[in-house]
Design a protein around this motif. Structure first.
Motif, mmCIF file in Angstrom:
data_model
loop_
_atom_site.group_PDB
_atom_site.id
_atom_site.type_symbol
_atom_site.label_atom_id
_atom_site.label_comp_id
_atom_site.label_asym_id
_atom_site.label_seq_id
_atom_site.Cartn_x
_atom_site.Cartn_y
_atom_site.Cartn_z
ATOM 1 N N SER A 1 -79.372 -127.643 10.970
ATOM 2 C CA SER A 1 -78.388 -127.315 12.004
ATOM 3 C C SER A 1 -78.586 -125.850 12.384
ATOM 4 O O SER A 1 -78.768 -124.993 11.519
ATOM 5 C CB SER A 1 -76.972 -127.563 11.499
ATOM 6 O OG SER A 1 -76.707 -126.808 10.330
ATOM 7 N N VAL A 2 -78.551 -125.588 13.688
ATOM 8 C CA VAL A 2 -78.914 -124.279 14.227
ATOM 9 C C VAL A 2 -77.759 -123.722 15.050
ATOM 10 O O VAL A 2 -77.097 -124.458 15.791
ATOM 11 C CB VAL A 2 -80.179 -124.392 15.111
ATOM 12 C CG1 VAL A 2 -80.518 -123.049 15.755
ATOM 13 C CG2 VAL A 2 -81.361 -124.903 14.296
ATOM 14 N N LEU B 1 -66.995 -116.011 15.994
ATOM 15 C CA LEU B 1 -67.815 -117.050 16.620
ATOM 16 C C LEU B 1 -68.329 -118.055 15.592
ATOM 17 O O LEU B 1 -68.569 -119.219 15.916
ATOM 18 C CB LEU B 1 -68.992 -116.415 17.372
ATOM 19 C CG LEU B 1 -68.606 -115.510 18.545
ATOM 20 C CD1 LEU B 1 -69.860 -114.965 19.227
ATOM 21 C CD2 LEU B 1 -67.738 -116.251 19.559
ATOM 22 N N PHE B 2 -68.491 -117.616 14.347
ATOM 23 C CA PHE B 2 -68.935 -118.538 13.302
ATOM 24 C C PHE B 2 -67.896 -119.626 13.046
ATOM 25 O O PHE B 2 -68.240 -120.746 12.677
ATOM 26 C CB PHE B 2 -69.213 -117.768 12.008
ATOM 27 C CG PHE B 2 -70.472 -116.953 12.040
ATOM 28 C CD1 PHE B 2 -71.615 -117.397 11.410
ATOM 29 C CD2 PHE B 2 -70.513 -115.745 12.714
ATOM 30 C CE1 PHE B 2 -72.774 -116.652 11.436
ATOM 31 C CE2 PHE B 2 -71.668 -114.981 12.742
ATOM 32 C CZ PHE B 2 -72.810 -115.442 12.107
ATOM 33 N N TYR B 3 -66.635 -119.304 13.246
ATOM 34 C CA TYR B 3 -65.569 -120.267 12.975
ATOM 35 C C TYR B 3 -65.353 -121.236 14.141
ATOM 36 O O TYR B 3 -64.524 -122.143 14.036
ATOM 37 C CB TYR B 3 -64.280 -119.528 12.644
ATOM 38 C CG TYR B 3 -64.370 -118.760 11.354
ATOM 39 C CD1 TYR B 3 -64.196 -119.397 10.125
ATOM 40 C CD2 TYR B 3 -64.673 -117.399 11.359
ATOM 41 C CE1 TYR B 3 -64.306 -118.693 8.940
ATOM 42 C CE2 TYR B 3 -64.780 -116.696 10.174
ATOM 43 C CZ TYR B 3 -64.604 -117.341 8.963
ATOM 44 O OH TYR B 3 -64.726 -116.641 7.787
ATOM 45 N N THR C 1 -71.489 -126.585 9.916
ATOM 46 C CA THR C 1 -71.982 -125.383 9.261
ATOM 47 C C THR C 1 -73.469 -125.211 9.569
ATOM 48 O O THR C 1 -74.269 -126.080 9.246
ATOM 49 C CB THR C 1 -71.792 -125.471 7.743
ATOM 50 O OG1 THR C 1 -70.414 -125.682 7.459
ATOM 51 C CG2 THR C 1 -72.270 -124.195 7.071
ATOM 52 N N PRO C 2 -73.882 -124.106 10.184
ATOM 53 C CA PRO C 2 -75.306 -123.940 10.500
ATOM 54 C C PRO C 2 -76.123 -123.616 9.259
ATOM 55 O O PRO C 2 -75.665 -122.928 8.348
ATOM 56 C CB PRO C 2 -75.311 -122.764 11.487
ATOM 57 C CG PRO C 2 -74.062 -122.010 11.184
ATOM 58 C CD PRO C 2 -73.059 -123.003 10.715
ATOM 59 N N ASP C 3 -77.347 -124.139 9.231
ATOM 60 C CA ASP C 3 -78.324 -123.744 8.219
ATOM 61 C C ASP C 3 -79.068 -122.489 8.654
ATOM 62 O O ASP C 3 -79.430 -121.660 7.824
ATOM 63 C CB ASP C 3 -79.343 -124.862 7.991
ATOM 64 C CG ASP C 3 -78.700 -126.150 7.536
ATOM 65 O OD1 ASP C 3 -77.902 -126.112 6.575
ATOM 66 O OD2 ASP C 3 -78.975 -127.204 8.148
ATOM 67 N N LEU C 4 -79.292 -122.392 9.949
ATOM 68 C CA LEU C 4 -80.025 -121.266 10.525
ATOM 69 C C LEU C 4 -79.180 -120.610 11.602
ATOM 70 O O LEU C 4 -78.685 -121.293 12.509
ATOM 71 C CB LEU C 4 -81.324 -121.738 11.183
ATOM 72 C CG LEU C 4 -82.413 -122.361 10.327
ATOM 73 C CD1 LEU C 4 -83.525 -122.896 11.224
ATOM 74 C CD2 LEU C 4 -82.974 -121.334 9.375
ATOM 75 N N ASN D 1 -65.236 -127.127 8.052
ATOM 76 C CA ASN D 1 -64.562 -128.343 8.497
ATOM 77 C C ASN D 1 -64.230 -129.219 7.285
ATOM 78 O O ASN D 1 -64.809 -129.036 6.206
ATOM 79 C CB ASN D 1 -65.429 -129.096 9.519
ATOM 80 C CG ASN D 1 -66.772 -129.493 8.938
ATOM 81 O OD1 ASN D 1 -66.831 -130.269 7.998
ATOM 82 N ND2 ASN D 1 -67.862 -128.941 9.481
ATOM 83 N N PRO D 2 -63.339 -130.171 7.434
ATOM 84 C CA PRO D 2 -62.913 -130.978 6.287
ATOM 85 C C PRO D 2 -64.048 -131.773 5.664
ATOM 86 O O PRO D 2 -63.932 -132.189 4.515
ATOM 87 C CB PRO D 2 -61.843 -131.912 6.896
ATOM 88 C CG PRO D 2 -61.362 -131.184 8.101
ATOM 89 C CD PRO D 2 -62.551 -130.448 8.633
ATOM 90 N N GLY D 3 -65.129 -131.983 6.409
ATOM 91 C CA GLY D 3 -66.239 -132.768 5.880
ATOM 92 C C GLY D 3 -67.147 -131.996 4.952
ATOM 93 O O GLY D 3 -68.022 -132.576 4.294
#
Length: 259
Positions: free
Chosen positions: A127-128, A141-143, A148-151, A256-258
């Motif tokens: 995920s980017v 911005l991350f929130y 969830t990004p890997d990169l 996120n809840p997941g």
């Protein structure tokens, strides 16, 4: 998966010359890339504002190198608004992601408006999230991400009012390491090489790769430095292990809840 970060000497208002410099920088990697490898171009390497020409240029690099390309950015008029925007392209020329600069910086605000597209997409198993230059400095911005990004990939055009690039390089290095550890992800930054000349200021060449998975503090951040392009290995299984360890100690960020 490899991440190929670029940092050649570029010139303002010279798209043709900038593309030639980027292709020269990437030449050592021609014929060595896998489809899920990612080349990251710098912010605003293209100046014409021609969306079709910009896409063609990014797609040509993706096809010739046989990998995905996060195409830096250019200024484009969309629905009457001038934006700093970019695309990510597959080796087949398909657009796999779009992104805008959401928080234009300083004098840039006289030329472009804040964009709306947060650059979230997937390349292979990763995920980017793409944040254009100054956007990387805004933690909120991350929130906003759905996954969830890997990169986190940062096409940059750094500027400095200082006599050397050291001040900016240290700030970017510390921020990249902090983001990598706080959110449990890899950070890759491509920039204009120092001392690429802009009309008023010089660039700092702040590019590099932040890796939170190792134990050697001297390798938390590896600068691109004077290299026009540099490749880094992205170890997604190692990142998963790092995240599980952070979770076990109560430090890992949940978006996120997941998660």
């Amino acid at each position: 998966m490899r991440l190929i970060l670029t940092q050649p000497q570029l010139r303002a208002f010279d798209t043709v010359g900038n593309l030639a410099a980027l292709r020269e920088a990437l030449a050592p990697y021609r014929g060595t890339c896998a489809a899920d490898d990612i080349i990251v171009l710098p912010e605003h390497f293209a100046f014409e504002g021609d969306a079709d020409g910009y896409r063609a240029a990014v797609s040509a690099i993706a096809a010739e190198w046989g990998c995905h390309v996060v195409g830096g950015s250019h200024h484009e008029t969309r629905e009457g608004r001038r934006l700093n925007t970019g695309i990510a392209v597959s080796p087949a020329g398909d657009i796999v992601g779009r992104y805008d600069k959401l928080r234009p910086y300083s004098d840039e605000r006289a030329h472009v408006e804040p964009g709306e597209l947060l650059g979230e997409f997937r390349i292979g198993d990763a995920s980017v999230l793409v944040l254009v230059c100054a956007d990387f400095w805004f933690g909120d911005l991350f929130y906003r991400t759905g996954e969830t990004p890997d990169l986190v990939l940062v096409p940059a055009l750094s500027v400095t009012r200082k006599s050397t690039p050291d001040y900016s390089r240290d700030l970017w290095r510390h921020l990249a390491v902090a983001r990598a550890y706080e959110f449990g992800l890899y950070v890759g930054i491509s920039d204009w090489g120092h001392p690429s000349a802009l009309p008023k200021l010089f660039t700092s060449g702040v590019g590099g790769f932040a890796d939170p998975t190792g134990l050697d503090p001297n390798r938390f951040f590896t600068a691109t430095a004077d290299a026009a392009a540099r490749a880094f290995e992205v170890d997604l299984p190692a990142l998963r292990i790092f995240r599980e360890d952070r979770k076990a100690r109560g430090f890992f960020w949940k978006n996120n809840p997941g998660m």
